[in-house]
Scaffold this active site. Sequence first.
Site, PDB file in Angstrom:
ATOM      1  N   ARG A 221       0.856  -1.197   0.000  1.00  0.00           N
ATOM      2  CA  ARG A 221       0.000   0.000   0.000  1.00  0.00           C
ATOM      3  C   ARG A 221       0.883   1.234   0.000  1.00  0.00           C
ATOM      4  O   ARG A 221       1.642   1.450   0.948  1.00  0.00           O
ATOM      5  CB  ARG A 221      -0.897   0.022   1.243  1.00  0.00           C
ATOM      6  CG  ARG A 221      -1.766  -1.231   1.408  1.00  0.00           C
ATOM      7  CD  ARG A 221      -3.046  -1.104   0.593  1.00  0.00           C
ATOM      8  NE  ARG A 221      -3.749  -2.367   0.475  1.00  0.00           N
ATOM      9  CZ  ARG A 221      -4.877  -2.669   1.107  1.00  0.00           C
ATOM     10  NH1 ARG A 221      -5.422  -1.800   1.934  1.00  0.00           N
ATOM     11  NH2 ARG A 221      -5.474  -3.818   0.904  1.00  0.00           N
ATOM     12  N   GLU A 223       0.531   4.217   0.762  1.00  0.00           N
ATOM     13  CA  GLU A 223      -0.091   5.311   1.512  1.00  0.00           C
ATOM     14  C   GLU A 223       0.959   5.955   2.393  1.00  0.00           C
ATOM     15  O   GLU A 223       1.779   5.259   2.985  1.00  0.00           O
ATOM     16  CB  GLU A 223      -1.245   4.756   2.374  1.00  0.00           C
ATOM     17  CG  GLU A 223      -2.374   4.189   1.531  1.00  0.00           C
ATOM     18  CD  GLU A 223      -3.154   3.079   2.238  1.00  0.00           C
ATOM     19  OE1 GLU A 223      -2.759   2.696   3.361  1.00  0.00           O
ATOM     20  OE2 GLU A 223      -4.130   2.593   1.649  1.00  0.00           O
ATOM     21  N   ARG A 229      -0.179   1.647  13.291  1.00  0.00           N
ATOM     22  CA  ARG A 229      -0.981   0.528  12.803  1.00  0.00           C
ATOM     23  C   ARG A 229      -0.915   0.335  11.291  1.00  0.00           C
ATOM     24  O   ARG A 229      -1.618  -0.516  10.755  1.00  0.00           O
ATOM     25  CB  ARG A 229      -2.441   0.695  13.247  1.00  0.00           C
ATOM     26  CG  ARG A 229      -2.973   2.094  12.985  1.00  0.00           C
ATOM     27  CD  ARG A 229      -4.410   2.263  13.377  1.00  0.00           C
ATOM     28  NE  ARG A 229      -4.610   2.200  14.814  1.00  0.00           N
ATOM     29  CZ  ARG A 229      -5.801   2.087  15.403  1.00  0.00           C
ATOM     30  NH1 ARG A 229      -6.895   2.026  14.672  1.00  0.00           N
ATOM     31  NH2 ARG A 229      -5.917   2.062  16.702  1.00  0.00           N
ATOM     32  N   HIS A 230      -0.119   1.143  10.611  1.00  0.00           N
ATOM     33  CA  HIS A 230       0.013   1.024   9.158  1.00  0.00           C
ATOM     34  C   HIS A 230       1.454   0.788   8.742  1.00  0.00           C
ATOM     35  O   HIS A 230       2.365   1.416   9.279  1.00  0.00           O
ATOM     36  CB  HIS A 230      -0.453   2.311   8.463  1.00  0.00           C
ATOM     37  CG  HIS A 230      -1.925   2.519   8.490  1.00  0.00           C
ATOM     38  ND1 HIS A 230      -2.531   3.279   9.456  1.00  0.00           N
ATOM     39  CD2 HIS A 230      -2.920   2.070   7.677  1.00  0.00           C
ATOM     40  CE1 HIS A 230      -3.840   3.298   9.227  1.00  0.00           C
ATOM     41  NE2 HIS A 230      -4.107   2.566   8.158  1.00  0.00           N
ATOM     42  N   GLU A 362      -8.928  -1.848  13.252  1.00  0.00           N
ATOM     43  CA  GLU A 362      -9.543  -2.656  12.198  1.00  0.00           C
ATOM     44  C   GLU A 362      -8.656  -3.856  11.914  1.00  0.00           C
ATOM     45  O   GLU A 362      -7.498  -3.699  11.546  1.00  0.00           O
ATOM     46  CB  GLU A 362      -9.723  -1.818  10.919  1.00  0.00           C
ATOM     47  CG  GLU A 362     -10.386  -2.635   9.809  1.00  0.00           C
ATOM     48  CD  GLU A 362     -10.308  -1.969   8.442  1.00  0.00           C
ATOM     49  OE1 GLU A 362     -10.605  -0.771   8.323  1.00  0.00           O
ATOM     50  OE2 GLU A 362      -9.955  -2.685   7.484  1.00  0.00           O
ATOM     51  N   SER A 365     -11.537  -6.664   6.712  1.00  0.00           N
ATOM     52  CA  SER A 365     -12.646  -6.123   5.919  1.00  0.00           C
ATOM     53  C   SER A 365     -13.102  -7.209   4.970  1.00  0.00           C
ATOM     54  O   SER A 365     -12.269  -7.940   4.430  1.00  0.00           O
ATOM     55  CB  SER A 365     -12.190  -4.934   5.076  1.00  0.00           C
ATOM     56  OG  SER A 365     -12.041  -3.788   5.859  1.00  0.00           O
ATOM     57  N   ARG A 413      -1.540  -6.938  12.220  1.00  0.00           N
ATOM     58  CA  ARG A 413      -2.409  -6.338  13.251  1.00  0.00           C
ATOM     59  C   ARG A 413      -2.940  -7.406  14.200  1.00  0.00           C
ATOM     60  O   ARG A 413      -3.064  -7.171  15.403  1.00  0.00           O
ATOM     61  CB  ARG A 413      -3.574  -5.591  12.596  1.00  0.00           C
ATOM     62  CG  ARG A 413      -3.128  -4.304  11.944  1.00  0.00           C
ATOM     63  CD  ARG A 413      -4.332  -3.484  11.524  1.00  0.00           C
ATOM     64  NE  ARG A 413      -3.903  -2.317  10.773  1.00  0.00           N
ATOM     65  CZ  ARG A 413      -4.727  -1.518  10.116  1.00  0.00           C
ATOM     66  NH1 ARG A 413      -6.031  -1.762  10.136  1.00  0.00           N
ATOM     67  NH2 ARG A 413      -4.269  -0.475   9.461  1.00  0.00           N
TER      68      ARG A 413
END
Length: 439
Positions: A221, A223, A229-230, A362, A365, A413
Amino acid sequence: MRLDELGDWRRTHLSNEITPELASAEVTLMGSVVDVRDLGGIKFLILRDAGGTIQVTAPKAKTSRRILAKIDSLSKESSIAVRGKVVTAKQAPRGMEVVPTDIKLLNAAITPLPLDPTGRVKADLDTRLDSRLLDLRRPKTMAIFKIRHKVLQIVREFLVSKGFIEVNTPKIVATATESGAALFPISYFEREAFLGQSPQLYKEILTGCFDRVFEIGPIFRAEEHDTTRHLNEVTSVDIEAAFVTQEDVMRILEELIVRVFNRVKQRCAGELKVLKHDLKEPNPPFPRITYGEALKKLDDAGVKVPWGQDLPTPAERRLGELVGGTFFVVDWPTETKPFYIMPHKDDPKLCCAFDLMHEGLELASGGTRIHQEKLLIKQLRQKGLNPKRFESHLKNYRWGLPPHSGFGLGLDRLVMVLTGAKNIRECVLFPRDRRRLVP
Ligand code: ATP
Ligand code: MG
């Protein structure tokens, strides 16, 4: 310093295998030097291997000059082999020790070390990650990765028992699956390609032949987040199953989570003790709240999230405090979820998607996917994506792809939650974030 050859020496036991039944036996141990101490009449050497640590005790009166000199020459963290006799010793940390008859120095560690692997001297996370090998020799770090290893085993066991087949899909891809902005471009001969952000489209296709598939692999990712948490490369546990809806995969996920917590508690008691983590098992069935209810709860608590937006991290945290424990958020707005999620039949503003939350984090998903080509094309257009670029994916839908559902669960996670780690970097061997590309 002269190094010895490994030669024909082989380890006979790990340190945790040295039990009272082995008293007087000759053993060969291999590992790293934790510490050397000289207490006048006796020299002590603590050896660490994959099983833990053991004391090697050399009484000066009964040990050869050569071996005593060798022990003196050992620097901390050097790689050694010790041959010796097992002796019961009440005062030794594990009740057993080894009296050496020969020692080999296989590779010497330099001094001073950038990090104290006993963990007695505190070091910040960046320093630890820079010298990850030494950090991984610390009992706490080691415990996290032993738990991670067990989690992988438990997840595989569980999914295989539910009829899932493990697959491996390409990580070099031509198109985005989640959102175009989060892709890492790479140069692929004369073309541009990307690192895969999810195995989504492949696993959906594979439900058309294997019925149930799972993949445990990296997702990328691009981002620019800088949170605890990322990361930019993470390991995802992805499943996809034919002829089922989101309800069915939510039940599978719930059972999986309960199983993992339960088995980790049973099988990793020693590691959890090292981490001083009291693991609380979540009770099924997990509560469900709708996206609308979540927004209302947040609003009542003074946190405003506009309808149609994904929950930002602070809102997730607050919602975790408000609801508590492990819970699902369902009935998401169609605009917040990817194009392949099935809209509700009677209210297409909402879709058949869910998130699994654990104490404000989270974890997963998922949802019911679209299996009709026409509807998928409509959703692609609605997201501003060009269906022509998805032609090689769309053609599968013309070959009778079954209705299907699935989820993506973030392994890193999950390990955070199981080990009580506050930063995801603790749970990834060599994490990749905005600033870190080595080691
Ligand atoms: P978030 O909203 O927390 O950024 P996401 O909704 O973008 O995550 P999904 O695309 O739903 O992530 O991916 C499925 C799961 O994979 C997530 O629930 C999470 O556990 C994990 N995951 C996804 N992206 C990341 C990331 N950048 N760092 C760590 N885990 C991630
Ligand atoms: Mg998500």
